[in-house]
Scaffold this motif. Structure first.
Motif, mmCIF file in Angstrom:
data_model
loop_
_atom_site.group_PDB
_atom_site.id
_atom_site.type_symbol
_atom_site.label_atom_id
_atom_site.label_comp_id
_atom_site.label_asym_id
_atom_site.label_seq_id
_atom_site.Cartn_x
_atom_site.Cartn_y
_atom_site.Cartn_z
ATOM 1 N N THR A 3 11.707 6.827 -30.835
ATOM 2 C CA THR A 3 12.282 6.677 -29.471
ATOM 3 C C THR A 3 12.263 8.170 -29.092
ATOM 4 O OG1 THR A 3 14.486 6.931 -30.422
ATOM 5 C CG2 THR A 3 13.731 4.786 -30.107
ATOM 6 N N SER A 69 10.667 -2.555 -22.929
ATOM 7 C CA SER A 69 9.770 -1.294 -23.318
ATOM 8 C C SER A 69 9.352 -1.437 -25.019
ATOM 9 C CB SER A 69 10.123 0.140 -22.860
ATOM 10 O OG SER A 69 11.457 0.247 -23.367
ATOM 11 N N ASN A 86 9.679 4.637 -27.312
ATOM 12 C CA ASN A 86 10.314 4.155 -26.391
ATOM 13 C C ASN A 86 11.575 5.012 -25.783
ATOM 14 O OD1 ASN A 86 11.761 2.164 -24.846
ATOM 15 N ND2 ASN A 86 12.446 0.803 -26.673
#
Length: 96
Positions: A3, A69, A86
Motif C-alpha cells: 500500500t 483498486s 494500492n
C-alpha cells in the motif's frame, strides 16, 4: 498487498516525480477529480485494456475507497504484473 498513502503520492508528485497511476473508478466519479497524471481505466475495462497498463517497477492503483483498486491488483497480479501498490483510503483520503 503493498500500500501507499495518499500523502506519500502527493509529496512525490510535488517533488516532480513521474508516477505510474491507474484510477479504476467509473467515469462519473473521475469527473469529480483525478490525481494529476493518472490514467483512467474503469475496473470492468481492465481485461480489455491491459495493453494500456504499463509494466513498470511501481504501479499505483486508485479508486474511491481502496476496495476496487485492491480487486484490480489481484487481477493484475494474476496477469503477471509486479510492483503494484494500492492507495490506502482511495480518493476519499486524497486532498487537493
Amino acid at each position: 498487498m503493498d500500500t501507499i498513502l495518499p500523502s506519500e503520492i502527493k509529496e512525490r508528485l510535488d517533488r516532480g516525480e513521474q508516477l505510474a497511476i491507474v484510477d479504476v473508478r467509473e467515469d462519473e466519479e473521475v469527473a469529480a477529480g483525478i490525481i494529476p497524471g493518472a490514467k483512467h481505466i474503469p475496473l470492468a475495462q481492465l481485461p480489455d485494456r491491459l495493453s494500456e497498463i504499463p509494466q513498470v517497477e511501481e504501479l499505483i492503483l486508485v479508486c474511491r475507497s481502496g476496495n476496487r483498486s485492491g480487486r484490480a491488483i489481484s487481477f493484475l497480479e494474476a496477469q503477471g504484473y509486479k510492483g503494484l501498490k494500492n492507495m490506502t483510503g482511495g480518493m476519499l483520503e486524497w486532498e487537493d
